[in-house]
Motif scaffolding. Structure first.
Motif, PDB file in Angstrom:
ATOM      1  N   LEU A  46       0.843  -1.184   0.000  1.00 50.04           N
ATOM      2  CA  LEU A  46       0.000   0.000   0.000  1.00 50.04           C
ATOM      3  C   LEU A  46       0.885   1.244   0.000  1.00 50.04           C
ATOM      4  CD1 LEU A  46      -2.570  -1.083   2.727  1.00 50.04           C
ATOM      5  CD2 LEU A  46      -2.999  -0.919   0.277  1.00 50.04           C
ATOM      6  N   ALA A  47       0.522   2.222  -0.803  1.00 51.39           N
ATOM      7  CA  ALA A  47       1.308   3.452  -0.876  1.00 51.39           C
ATOM      8  C   ALA A  47       0.900   4.429   0.216  1.00 51.39           C
ATOM      9  CB  ALA A  47       1.116   4.101  -2.251  1.00 51.39           C
ATOM     10  N   ASN A  48       1.832   5.303   0.559  1.00 50.16           N
ATOM     11  CA  ASN A  48       1.564   6.444   1.443  1.00 50.16           C
ATOM     12  C   ASN A  48       1.052   6.041   2.822  1.00 50.16           C
ATOM     13  OD1 ASN A  48       2.229   8.258  -0.684  1.00 50.16           O
ATOM     14  ND2 ASN A  48       0.177   7.949  -1.538  1.00 50.16           N
ATOM     15  N   ILE A  49       1.671   5.015   3.384  1.00 47.96           N
ATOM     16  CA  ILE A  49       1.376   4.609   4.753  1.00 47.96           C
ATOM     17  C   ILE A  49       2.528   5.081   5.643  1.00 47.96           C
ATOM     18  CG2 ILE A  49       1.058   2.659   6.324  1.00 47.96           C
ATOM     19  CD1 ILE A  49      -1.312   3.083   4.469  1.00 47.96           C
ATOM     20  N   PRO A  50       2.253   5.721   6.766  1.00 46.58           N
ATOM     21  CA  PRO A  50       3.343   6.110   7.671  1.00 46.58           C
ATOM     22  C   PRO A  50       4.196   4.909   8.053  1.00 46.58           C
ATOM     23  CG  PRO A  50       1.267   7.108   8.357  1.00 46.58           C
ATOM     24  CD  PRO A  50       0.933   6.130   7.278  1.00 46.58           C
ATOM     25  N   LYS A  51       5.470   5.138   8.270  1.00 43.92           N
ATOM     26  CA  LYS A  51       6.378   4.035   8.606  1.00 43.92           C
ATOM     27  C   LYS A  51       6.719   4.006  10.094  1.00 43.92           C
ATOM     28  CE  LYS A  51       8.462   3.598   4.030  1.00 43.92           C
ATOM     29  NZ  LYS A  51       7.586   2.462   3.710  1.00 43.92           N
ATOM     30  N   GLY A  52       6.790   5.164  10.730  1.00 42.44           N
ATOM     31  CA  GLY A  52       7.138   5.178  12.136  1.00 42.44           C
ATOM     32  C   GLY A  52       8.519   4.598  12.365  1.00 42.44           C
ATOM     33  N   THR A  53       8.630   3.780  13.420  1.00 44.30           N
ATOM     34  CA  THR A  53       9.873   3.085  13.739  1.00 44.30           C
ATOM     35  C   THR A  53       9.608   1.593  13.628  1.00 44.30           C
ATOM     36  OG1 THR A  53      10.361   4.848  15.330  1.00 44.30           O
ATOM     37  CG2 THR A  53      11.736   2.871  15.429  1.00 44.30           C
ATOM     38  N   PRO A  54       9.808   1.017  12.438  1.00 45.67           N
ATOM     39  CA  PRO A  54       9.396  -0.370  12.191  1.00 45.67           C
ATOM     40  C   PRO A  54       9.954  -1.348  13.211  1.00 45.67           C
ATOM     41  CG  PRO A  54      10.012   0.687  10.139  1.00 45.67           C
ATOM     42  CD  PRO A  54      10.390   1.642  11.236  1.00 45.67           C
ATOM     43  N   GLY A  55       9.099  -2.266  13.611  1.00 48.94           N
ATOM     44  CA  GLY A  55       9.508  -3.340  14.502  1.00 48.94           C
ATOM     45  C   GLY A  55       9.499  -3.003  15.970  1.00 48.94           C
ATOM     46  N   THR A  56       9.185  -1.766  16.336  1.00 49.28           N
ATOM     47  CA  THR A  56       9.169  -1.394  17.745  1.00 49.28           C
ATOM     48  C   THR A  56       8.011  -2.087  18.446  1.00 49.28           C
ATOM     49  OG1 THR A  56      10.077   0.777  17.183  1.00 49.28           O
ATOM     50  CG2 THR A  56       9.101   0.517  19.383  1.00 49.28           C
ATOM     51  N   PRO A  57       8.264  -2.793  19.532  1.00 55.06           N
ATOM     52  CA  PRO A  57       7.182  -3.531  20.203  1.00 55.06           C
ATOM     53  C   PRO A  57       6.208  -2.603  20.914  1.00 55.06           C
ATOM     54  CG  PRO A  57       9.206  -3.672  21.478  1.00 55.06           C
ATOM     55  CD  PRO A  57       9.568  -3.002  20.188  1.00 55.06           C
ATOM     56  N   ILE A  58       5.068  -3.152  21.246  1.00 52.28           N
ATOM     57  CA  ILE A  58       4.043  -2.404  21.975  1.00 52.28           C
ATOM     58  C   ILE A  58       4.518  -2.129  23.396  1.00 52.28           C
ATOM     59  CG2 ILE A  58       1.663  -2.471  22.833  1.00 52.28           C
ATOM     60  CD1 ILE A  58       1.003  -4.348  20.515  1.00 52.28           C
TER      61      ILE A  58
END
Length: 346
Positions: free
Chosen positions: A292-304
């Motif tokens: 999907l295009a134009n989805i925020p990435k944030g900090t991938p893999g960061t746990p809850i």
């Protein structure tokens, strides 16, 4: 208690709402006839158009104010079961009674109307919320089952009134409405020929069937989702536990099965899939295939960070629920919202 099977007729209250519209579709797909209550003819006409292919098995009646004691008297006549889903979900209220009064009164008025005029009703399914169980607990993560009750929220609202947290106001309305239903059934058990079941969904996401002609008309949780994927959230907020998530289509399935399964009578059922943060939502969307295009990435893999787990094994065991994974729900909701967004700007 005997339960129902298609082609029985089910009354669905608040039929134009986010959850209720999907419950209506699930029931129609299963071969039931559905009578939906709506607050206006305009809302009813929208649903008539949406479910045109099911005619004449969908009809609506206008119930303008469910706080009126006789609001559901005519609506319950001749139906075999009731799914009472109508309840206020306004995100910001000053006086908590704006939520509590209609939630409790609407629930009790439905039950009273069935007692007086719904002689053919065999099962009533009432939509509560996982907010009704999320009382404070120690430990991370914390675990919740149908045995839990969020009396803490009720105590907070009673102590603080309008100054109580908005989440507590909403939770208190769900606790008090559901407790009122169980207490009413206990009081009248020798006088009624139906039983009740309650469904406690977590935060509900997934494709929308209810009418939304702009982003501002989205229901609360859909608007929450829409805003979160439009603008990347700060890392400290994106990684915090938000809730458990459940797909709208699975919520609809659970409601339908709760009408059909005899063992569901007298039971509460949590409807929840997995805990999520917005970061886990971003990760699920960015790893979708096709992408999907134009989805925020944030900090991938960061746990809850922190969180609670709602145990939904009971719904799986008794109702046969199979909750969709987070990615499927998220992708389908993004695609649906983007289709609607294109229509809004057309």
């Amino acid at each position: 208690m005997p339960t129902i099977q298609a082609p029985a007729t089910v009354l669905v209250t608040g039929a134009s709402g986010y959850v209720a519209a999907s419950v209506v579709k699930e029931l129609l797909d299963r071969g039931y006839s559905v009578r939906g209550t709506v607050r206006s003819s305009a809302k009813g006409d929208y649903l008539k158009g949406l479910f045109k292919s099911y005619e004449p098995r969908f009809q609506y009646v206008v119930v303008a104010d469910m706080c009126n004691s006789d609001a559901f008297d005519d609506a319950v006549k001749g139906v075999d079961a009731v799914a009472h889903i109508a309840s206020p979900a306004t995100p910001d209220v000053h006086d908590p009674q704006e939520l509590i009064k209609p939630a409790v009164s609407g629930t009790l008025n439905v039950l009273e109307s069935i007692k007086k005029h719904g002689s053919s009703v065999k099962r009533v399914v009432i939509t509560s919320s996982y907010f009704a169980i999320l009382r404070p607990k120690t430990g991370v993560p914390t675990f919740y089952t149908e045995a839990d009750w969020n009396d803490h929220a009720v105590d907070e609202v009673q102590a603080k009134g309008a100054d109580a947290d908005q989440h507590h106001k909403y939770a208190a309305s769900k606790v008090l409405a559901e407790r009122a239903a169980w207490n009413w059934v206990e009081k009248h058990k020798g006088e009624i020929d139906f039983d009740i079941t309650t469904i406690l969904p977590s935060v509900v996401f997934g494709p929308l069937l209810n009418e939304a002609r702009s982003a501002s008309q989205l229901n609360t949780t859909s608007r929450y989702f829409y805003n979160a994927i439009k603008t990347e959230l700060p890392p400290n907020f994106a990684t915090e536990w938000i809730s458990s998530v459940v797909d709208i289509r699975d919520v609809a399935f659970v409601h339908a099965r709760a009408l059909e399964v005899e063992e569901a009578g007298g039971e509460r059922f949590i409807a929840a899939s997995v805990p999520f943060s917005w970061q886990t939502m971003y990760d699920a969307l960015n790893s979708a295939n096709p992408p999907l295009a134009n989805i925020p990435k944030g900090t991938p893999g960061t746990p809850i960070v922190g969180g609670a787990v709602c145990i939904s094994e009971k719904a799986q065991a008794i109702l046969g629920a199979k909750f969709r994974p987070l990615q499927e729900t998220a992708v389908d909701m993004v695609n649906d919202l983007r289709e609607k967004e294109a229509q809004w700007s057309a």
